[in-house]
Design an enzyme around this catalytic site. Structure first.
Site, mmCIF file in Angstrom:
data_model
loop_
_atom_site.group_PDB
_atom_site.id
_atom_site.type_symbol
_atom_site.label_atom_id
_atom_site.label_comp_id
_atom_site.label_asym_id
_atom_site.label_seq_id
_atom_site.Cartn_x
_atom_site.Cartn_y
_atom_site.Cartn_z
ATOM 1 N N PHE A 198 0.860 -1.187 0.000
ATOM 2 C CA PHE A 198 0.000 0.000 0.000
ATOM 3 C C PHE A 198 0.889 1.227 0.000
ATOM 4 O O PHE A 198 1.762 1.365 0.862
ATOM 5 C CB PHE A 198 -0.928 0.027 1.226
ATOM 6 C CG PHE A 198 -1.875 1.198 1.192
ATOM 7 C CD1 PHE A 198 -3.044 1.136 0.449
ATOM 8 C CD2 PHE A 198 -1.573 2.376 1.858
ATOM 9 C CE1 PHE A 198 -3.908 2.223 0.380
ATOM 10 C CE2 PHE A 198 -2.429 3.473 1.795
ATOM 11 C CZ PHE A 198 -3.602 3.392 1.055
ATOM 12 N N ASP A 255 9.268 2.629 1.846
ATOM 13 C CA ASP A 255 8.062 3.322 2.320
ATOM 14 C C ASP A 255 7.886 3.016 3.807
ATOM 15 O O ASP A 255 7.433 1.935 4.184
ATOM 16 C CB ASP A 255 6.849 2.853 1.513
ATOM 17 C CG ASP A 255 5.551 3.530 1.956
ATOM 18 O OD1 ASP A 255 5.523 4.121 3.054
ATOM 19 O OD2 ASP A 255 4.561 3.443 1.203
ATOM 20 N N LYS A 296 2.804 8.972 8.890
ATOM 21 C CA LYS A 296 1.821 8.744 9.954
ATOM 22 C C LYS A 296 2.201 9.256 11.344
ATOM 23 O O LYS A 296 1.531 10.116 11.892
ATOM 24 C CB LYS A 296 1.435 7.263 9.993
ATOM 25 C CG LYS A 296 0.601 6.893 8.756
ATOM 26 C CD LYS A 296 0.007 5.522 8.838
ATOM 27 C CE LYS A 296 -1.096 5.329 7.816
ATOM 28 N NZ LYS A 296 -0.696 4.748 6.545
#
Ligand SMILES: *Cc1c(COP(=O)(O)O)cnc(C)c1O
Length: 400
Positions: A139, A224, A253
């Site tokens: 993702f 990532d 995040k």
């Protein structure tokens, strides 16, 4: 009585299922809904509030900055963004590098993809290096380019045609990656642990093999770290488990503990491919978001957040393994998934857990993701396990 009147969300687009609860307040590992009910938050807004809710140091920094300076654009110098960039460069510890700030994880990956293309040189008459290879099950975001990088073909279909230049290979399979490399490839983009894909860590030797292939074929290795980065896995960054140095690292995040901020780091030689005019952002790195990130990093360093995540993660994993209804546990640090016994539906268990006052996320049809605050206490973990145990015992299909 709930003050959330029925239909209060009527003017929001339906991109998420109808929410089961409305939260109005948080403190540390706890959330409170609009009926005053208390919950243990073992999701942290999708691995975002890594220092817990309403952390006093972060809150004070935001308040102070809000009454000082919010925004000027990136045409002018501001503080404390440059300081945050220096701290990130030190914590990434993969050779000297530079940072571009964004507002989200997808934008951090967009920056990485654009930087890789600029680094690889122009495409002329269809000839050149521009393809980014990523893994199935990955993702990387919801913008058109990061959606194509995301290795979940079903998510692509309604939005075709997507930007060109993406290719997917089996996760944890270095031979498949090698077979997919041709002269059009510029970079490899992988997570250290696939978060949304089900909490699947890279296998032993995989990151080293990817690094070797990138070196041999002159490709950039982009990691990532949007979900795994900033202490959550028990290291500052997930790649640090695997003894390799990437060329580009993206994160977001946890960086603002809920204030929207992301970053794309690249080692100096790669970062130098961007010159003024190549990339930009109105908000990225603005003082309010950067002040939150500065406070987050200061608290994480003072608390040794990675060490706390490793220790609390070991406690949580072993308690989960002893729970009737849990078949196995996977993940790193405080990014864990509990695979449930056959016959148990993870969505039903997550709903029952919410009823018991525990927020967890059904990351697959058969497993729950647990990602509490890195500062969670042993007592809070034990109480979460009791609540989850009750939820598992009450879920049909369970013989727990
Ligand atoms: C959440 C996530 C993203 C996207 O971040 P947004 O802030 O939602 O754009 C990208 N990569 C990974 C690994 C993520 O977990």
């Amino acid at each position: 009585m709930s003050d959330a009147a029925p239909g209060y969300r009527a003017h929001l687009m339906s991109t998420y299922p109808e929410p089961p609860v409305t939260f109005v307040r948080g403190s540390g590992a706890h959330l409170f809904d609009d009926d005053g009910k208390e919950y243990l938050d073992f999701l942290s807004g999708l691995a975002v509030t890594s220092l817990g809710h309403a952390h006093p140091t972060v809150a004070a920094a935001i308040c102070e900055q809000a009454t000082t300076l919010l925004h000027t654009s990136n045409l002018y110098g501001t503080r404390p963004g440059p300081e945050v960039a220096a701290t990130l460069d030190r914590l990434i510890d993969a050779g000297p590098g530079k940072v571009f700030f964004t507002n989200s994880g997808a934008e951090a990956n967009e920056c990485a993809i654009k930087l890789a293309r600029k680094w690889a040189g122009p495409v002329v008459g269809g000839q050149g290096r521009y393809v980014v290879i990523s893994a199935f099950g990955s993702f990387h975001g919801r913008t058109l380019a990061t959606l194509h990088a995301t290795g979940q073909p079903a998510k692509h279909e309604p939005f075709q045609p997507l930007p060109e230049g993406f290719r997917h290979v089996a996760w944890n399979d270095a031979a498949a990656l090698e077979a997919a490399i041709d002269p059009s490839v510029a970079a490899v983009l992988i997570e250290p642990l696939q978060g949304e894909g089900g909490v699947n860590p890279a296998g032993p030797g995989y990151f080293a093999a990817v690094r070797r292939l990138c070196d041999e074929r002159d490709l950039l290795m982009i990691v990532d770290e949007v979900q795994a980065g900033l202490g959550r896995t028990g290291r500052w960054f997930g790649f640090q488990h695997y003894d390799v140095q990437p060329d580009i690292v993206t994160m977001a995040k946890a960086l603002g503990n809920g204030m929207p901020i992301g970053a794309c780091w690249a080692r100096d030689e790669v970062a130098a491919s961007f010159v003024p005019g190549d990339h930009g952002t109105t908000y990225g790195g603005q003082p309010l978001a950067a002040s939150a990130a500065k406070a987050v990093l200061a608290v994480m360093e003072a608390e040794d957040a990675p060490a706390r995540a490793e220790k609390a993660g070991a406690h949580l994993a072993s308690a989960l393994r002893q729970l009737p209804g849990v078949a196995s546990v996977r993940g790193l640090g405080l990014l864990l998934a509990a695979e449930l016994d056959p016959g148990l539906d993870a969505r039903a268990v997550a709903a029952a857990a919410l009823g018991e006052g525990l927020v967890v996320n059904p990351v697959t049809a058969t497993s729950l993701r647990l990602a509490p605050s890195l500062l969670v206490s042993a007592d809070e973990i034990d109480e979460a396990i009791r609540r989850l145990g009750r939820a598992l015992a009450a879920t049909p299909g369970s013989d727990a």
